[in-house]
Design a protein around this motif. Structure first.
Motif, PDB file in Angstrom:
ATOM      1  N   SER A   1       8.353  11.942  60.036  1.00  0.00           N
ATOM      2  CA  SER A   1       7.306  11.530  59.103  1.00  0.00           C
ATOM      3  C   SER A   1       6.408  10.528  59.822  1.00  0.00           C
ATOM      4  O   SER A   1       6.887   9.748  60.648  1.00  0.00           O
ATOM      5  CB  SER A   1       7.918  10.903  57.852  1.00  0.00           C
ATOM      6  N   ALA A   2       5.113  10.572  59.529  1.00  0.00           N
ATOM      7  CA  ALA A   2       4.148   9.709  60.220  1.00  0.00           C
ATOM      8  C   ALA A   2       4.398   8.246  59.874  1.00  0.00           C
ATOM      9  O   ALA A   2       4.520   7.887  58.707  1.00  0.00           O
ATOM     10  CB  ALA A   2       2.720  10.105  59.844  1.00  0.00           C
TER      11      ALA A   2
ATOM     12  N   VAL B   1       1.673  14.018  67.792  1.00  0.00           N
ATOM     13  CA  VAL B   1       1.140  13.026  66.859  1.00  0.00           C
ATOM     14  C   VAL B   1      -0.307  12.704  67.220  1.00  0.00           C
ATOM     15  O   VAL B   1      -0.708  12.801  68.375  1.00  0.00           O
ATOM     16  CB  VAL B   1       1.994  11.734  66.871  1.00  0.00           C
ATOM     17  N   ARG B   2      -1.069  12.315  66.201  1.00  0.00           N
ATOM     18  CA  ARG B   2      -2.442  11.833  66.412  1.00  0.00           C
ATOM     19  C   ARG B   2      -2.492  10.410  65.894  1.00  0.00           C
ATOM     20  O   ARG B   2      -2.245  10.156  64.719  1.00  0.00           O
ATOM     21  CB  ARG B   2      -3.459  12.714  65.702  1.00  0.00           C
TER      22      ARG B   2
ATOM     23  N   ARG C   1      -4.111   6.816  64.826  1.00  0.00           N
ATOM     24  CA  ARG C   1      -5.265   6.421  64.029  1.00  0.00           C
ATOM     25  C   ARG C   1      -6.467   6.182  64.940  1.00  0.00           C
ATOM     26  O   ARG C   1      -6.362   5.485  65.935  1.00  0.00           O
ATOM     27  CB  ARG C   1      -4.925   5.154  63.243  1.00  0.00           C
TER      28      ARG C   1
ATOM     29  N   THR D   1       7.605   8.226  64.274  1.00  0.00           N
ATOM     30  CA  THR D   1       8.008   9.461  63.594  1.00  0.00           C
ATOM     31  C   THR D   1       9.162   9.281  62.612  1.00  0.00           C
ATOM     32  O   THR D   1       9.507  10.224  61.904  1.00  0.00           O
ATOM     33  CB  THR D   1       8.445  10.525  64.618  1.00  0.00           C
TER      34      THR D   1
ATOM     35  N   GLU E   1      -1.747   8.760  62.349  1.00  0.00           N
ATOM     36  CA  GLU E   1      -2.590   9.310  61.290  1.00  0.00           C
ATOM     37  C   GLU E   1      -2.073  10.668  60.824  1.00  0.00           C
ATOM     38  O   GLU E   1      -2.125  11.001  59.640  1.00  0.00           O
ATOM     39  CB  GLU E   1      -4.024   9.467  61.831  1.00  0.00           C
ATOM     40  N   GLU E   2      -1.572  11.463  61.782  1.00  0.00           N
ATOM     41  CA  GLU E   2      -1.165  12.829  61.464  1.00  0.00           C
ATOM     42  C   GLU E   2      -0.135  13.299  62.484  1.00  0.00           C
ATOM     43  O   GLU E   2      -0.192  12.923  63.648  1.00  0.00           O
ATOM     44  CB  GLU E   2      -2.408  13.730  61.544  1.00  0.00           C
TER      45      GLU E   2
ATOM     46  N   ARG F   1       2.018  17.018  63.734  1.00  0.00           N
ATOM     47  CA  ARG F   1       2.080  18.473  63.628  1.00  0.00           C
ATOM     48  C   ARG F   1       3.255  18.991  64.442  1.00  0.00           C
ATOM     49  O   ARG F   1       3.572  18.452  65.496  1.00  0.00           O
ATOM     50  CB  ARG F   1       0.818  19.134  64.205  1.00  0.00           C
TER      51      ARG F   1
ATOM     52  N   PHE G   1      -4.145  15.122  69.816  1.00  0.00           N
ATOM     53  CA  PHE G   1      -2.712  14.937  69.601  1.00  0.00           C
ATOM     54  C   PHE G   1      -2.026  14.699  70.941  1.00  0.00           C
ATOM     55  O   PHE G   1      -2.515  15.130  71.981  1.00  0.00           O
ATOM     56  CB  PHE G   1      -2.115  16.177  68.932  1.00  0.00           C
TER      57      PHE G   1
END
Length: 132
Positions: A97-98, A22-23, A25, A55, A103-104, A106, A30
């Motif tokens: 899901s974020a 995860v990244r 905000r 997540t 923010e993102e 992967r 990551f």
């Protein structure tokens, strides 16, 4: 180094063999989902809560496999070290899901980690547990 940040972190692995990162905000790198325990919260309770918040993955505490305690340079707090109690969690592929401050996110294969912008703790210690 002027300080130490204690966190709980999860190496989340999908049943397709990819690892979730995860990244947050405002961050440029990551890392594994996780964060700081609330007052009175133990490492396992913190990782269960943080994974759910960041997540959307709701997992039973018994599903988290302890990996140990690891330390490295903090990615998002200058002049600090991060000390992480780490756990591995296996989940169905694509089940995240974020949420929260994410923010993102992967899902990375082992072949993608060298090129991925990862926090030092993730790159040097945690991500490898996805493929062990």
């Amino acid at each position: 180094m002027s300080g130490v940040v204690h966190v709980s972190a999860a190496v989340v692995v999908g049943d397709d063999g990819r690892a979730l990162v995860v990244r947050k905000r405002g961050a440029h790198v990551f890392q594994q989902p996780g964060g700081k325990p609330d007052p009175g919260e133990d490492a396992l309770a913190a990782v269960v809560r943080e994974v759910a918040e960041e997540t959307g993955i709701i997992a039973d505490p018994g599903a988290f496999e302890p990996l140990g305690r690891f330390s490295d340079t903090a990615a998002n707090e200058p002049d600090h070290r991060v000390v992480a109690d780490a756990f591995r969690l296996r989940v169905p592929a694509g089940s995240a899901s974020a949420g929260a401050e994410i923010e993102e996110l992967r899902w990375l294969t082992e072949a993608e980690i060298d090129a991925a912008p990862l926090a030092p703790l993730s790159r040097n210690h945690l991500i490898r547990f996805a493929w062990r």
